[in-house]
Write a protein that holds these residues in place. Structure first.
Motif, PDB file in Angstrom:
ATOM      1  N   GLU A  38       0.790  -1.322   0.027  1.00  0.00           N
ATOM      2  CA  GLU A  38      -0.376   0.319   0.131  1.00  0.00           C
ATOM      3  C   GLU A  38       0.695   0.641   0.072  1.00  0.00           C
ATOM      4  O   GLU A  38       1.888   1.372   0.489  1.00  0.00           O
ATOM      5  CB  GLU A  38      -0.883   0.100   0.803  1.00  0.00           C
ATOM      6  CG  GLU A  38      -2.112  -1.703   1.843  1.00  0.00           C
ATOM      7  CD  GLU A  38      -2.322  -1.189   2.780  1.00  0.00           C
ATOM      8  OE1 GLU A  38      -2.226  -0.177   3.508  1.00  0.00           O
ATOM      9  OE2 GLU A  38      -3.438  -2.137   3.318  1.00  0.00           O
ATOM     10  N   SER A  39       0.577   2.512  -0.922  1.00  0.00           N
ATOM     11  CA  SER A  39       0.910   3.725  -0.767  1.00  0.00           C
ATOM     12  C   SER A  39      -0.437   4.774  -0.758  1.00  0.00           C
ATOM     13  O   SER A  39      -0.868   4.171  -1.549  1.00  0.00           O
ATOM     14  CB  SER A  39       1.591   3.618  -1.978  1.00  0.00           C
ATOM     15  OG  SER A  39       2.749   4.934  -2.070  1.00  0.00           O
ATOM     16  N   PRO A  40       0.052   5.968   0.035  1.00  0.00           N
ATOM     17  CA  PRO A  40      -0.407   7.096  -0.418  1.00  0.00           C
ATOM     18  C   PRO A  40      -0.077   7.454  -2.296  1.00  0.00           C
ATOM     19  O   PRO A  40      -1.215   8.564  -2.376  1.00  0.00           O
ATOM     20  CB  PRO A  40       0.038   8.196   0.654  1.00  0.00           C
ATOM     21  CG  PRO A  40       1.181   7.698   0.730  1.00  0.00           C
ATOM     22  CD  PRO A  40       1.384   6.303   0.489  1.00  0.00           C
ATOM     23  N   LEU A  41       0.666   7.204  -2.277  1.00  0.00           N
ATOM     24  CA  LEU A  41       0.800   8.013  -3.280  1.00  0.00           C
ATOM     25  C   LEU A  41       0.591   6.695  -5.161  1.00  0.00           C
ATOM     26  O   LEU A  41       0.847   7.103  -6.230  1.00  0.00           O
ATOM     27  CB  LEU A  41       2.365   8.108  -3.693  1.00  0.00           C
ATOM     28  CG  LEU A  41       3.693   8.470  -3.254  1.00  0.00           C
ATOM     29  CD1 LEU A  41       4.471   8.466  -3.409  1.00  0.00           C
ATOM     30  CD2 LEU A  41       2.519  10.429  -3.113  1.00  0.00           C
ATOM     31  N   ALA A  42      -0.187   5.511  -5.070  1.00  0.00           N
ATOM     32  CA  ALA A  42      -0.975   4.961  -5.184  1.00  0.00           C
ATOM     33  C   ALA A  42      -2.154   3.724  -4.689  1.00  0.00           C
ATOM     34  O   ALA A  42      -2.400   4.011  -4.580  1.00  0.00           O
ATOM     35  CB  ALA A  42       0.201   3.456  -5.580  1.00  0.00           C
TER      36      ALA A  42
ATOM     37  N   ALA B  32       1.947  -0.302  -5.558  1.00  0.00           N
ATOM     38  CA  ALA B  32       2.163   0.563  -4.743  1.00  0.00           C
ATOM     39  C   ALA B  32       3.738   0.159  -3.988  1.00  0.00           C
ATOM     40  O   ALA B  32       4.121   1.266  -3.461  1.00  0.00           O
ATOM     41  CB  ALA B  32       1.408  -0.222  -3.216  1.00  0.00           C
ATOM     42  N   ALA B  33       4.130  -0.724  -3.906  1.00  0.00           N
ATOM     43  CA  ALA B  33       5.586  -1.216  -4.012  1.00  0.00           C
ATOM     44  C   ALA B  33       6.787  -0.780  -4.714  1.00  0.00           C
ATOM     45  O   ALA B  33       7.885  -0.035  -4.151  1.00  0.00           O
ATOM     46  CB  ALA B  33       6.177  -3.311  -3.851  1.00  0.00           C
ATOM     47  N   TYR B  34       6.674  -0.287  -5.797  1.00  0.00           N
ATOM     48  CA  TYR B  34       7.214   0.930  -6.363  1.00  0.00           C
ATOM     49  C   TYR B  34       7.510   1.989  -5.548  1.00  0.00           C
ATOM     50  O   TYR B  34       8.918   2.596  -4.766  1.00  0.00           O
ATOM     51  CB  TYR B  34       7.258   1.545  -7.958  1.00  0.00           C
ATOM     52  CG  TYR B  34       8.099   2.499  -8.075  1.00  0.00           C
ATOM     53  CD1 TYR B  34       9.011   1.778  -9.146  1.00  0.00           C
ATOM     54  CD2 TYR B  34       6.879   4.120  -8.688  1.00  0.00           C
ATOM     55  CE1 TYR B  34       9.726   3.065  -9.663  1.00  0.00           C
ATOM     56  CE2 TYR B  34       8.173   4.186  -8.951  1.00  0.00           C
ATOM     57  CZ  TYR B  34       9.267   4.748  -9.877  1.00  0.00           C
ATOM     58  OH  TYR B  34      10.107   5.109 -10.162  1.00  0.00           O
TER      59      TYR B  34
END
Length: 262
Positions: free
Chosen positions: A62-66, A117-119
């Motif tokens: 998970e990422s707030p950028l994705a 998200a992992a990127y």
């Protein structure tokens, strides 16, 4: 006949393969590599996202950028938004399948969301990561990914963006349209991204609105930047000199002015 033995030439230097291998193993995140070797289960929290591990393999990210998995599944009608919330609230993967989502569609979307998200989660950071040991994520059985494969893909994506356009400014800043005089035609998927460039939206905002992986949006934006169609919004100009904005300097100036008026 006398045989004269010539002095053998010096041996060529041999690369230290063990050392090179150790460097490669620590490639993107040494902590993540160590957790994979330990077959750890829990959550790795980094500055730009989190990675969920089960027995040393990444099962969710998970990422707030994705955009999350829920956005990718619901944006284009593959799954009803209520069905996603129900499955997420109950942490029950089977509810997704009972609501009409096929196992193949779930796996494809989960892998796409995980790598996306992992990127961002594995982006270089000055903040150290933290790992919390804990239970497996509820989507752990969908498609676990080996850490080595995830790191290879992350490095490949970084290299791809550099080849398209080396300036990363369009990845995170608000975006503006350049609109050159003779604007080249762009493919429909790039055109959809370009249509949402308004001086306010960032790449992550556009990806969510379109229901697409954020990395794919970065690729489109870098190509648009290379074509001269998109640029990052310049920061607002500072109306006050730095010293005038300092309250201590401003106080000294008022004191000076008062003394001069005496």
């Amino acid at each position: 006949m006398t045989v004269v033995e010539a002095t053998p030439p010096p041996r060529l230097p041999v690369r230290n393969r063990a050392t090179a291998g150790e460097r490669a193993r620590g490639g993107v995140s040494p902590m993540l590599t160590r957790l994979a070797e330990e077959r750890a289960t829990g959550v790795l929290v980094r500055e730009h996202g989190t990675l969920h591990l089960v027995e040393g393999r990444v099962v969710h990210a998970e990422s707030p950028l994705a955009p999350g998995l829920g956005v990718l599944l619901t944006a284009h009608g593959a799954l009803d938004a209520g069905a996603w919330r129900d499955a997420e609230d109950s942490a029950d993967e089977s509810r997704l399948l009972r609501r009409g989502l096929t196992p193949g569609a779930l796996e494809l979307a989960q892998v796409s969301a995980l790598y996306d998200a992992a990127y961002f989660a594995l982006a270089p950071s000055s903040t150290p990561g933290r790992f919390r040991y804990g239970p497996a994520h509820w989507l752990a059985r969908v498609h676990p990914v080996a850490v080595a494969a995830l790191e290879r893909e992350t490095l490949r994506r970084r290299a791809l963006l550099r080849r398209i356009w080396p300036d990363p400014a369009t990845d995170a800043a608000p975006l503006i349209r350049a609109d050159p005089v003779a604007a080249p035609a762009v493919p429909s998927r790039q055109a959809a991204v370009l249509a949402r460039v308004d001086g306010v939206r960032r790449a992550a905002d556009i990806a969510r609105e379109l229901g697409r992986p954020a990395f794919h949006t970065l690729v489109h934006l870098r190509r648009l930047a290379a074509a001269g169609l998109v640029a990052s919004q310049p920061p607002p100009a500072d109306d006050h000199p730095p010293d005038a904005a300092d309250p201590y300097i401003a106080l000294l100036k008022r004191v000076r002015d008062a003394l001069e008026a005496l």
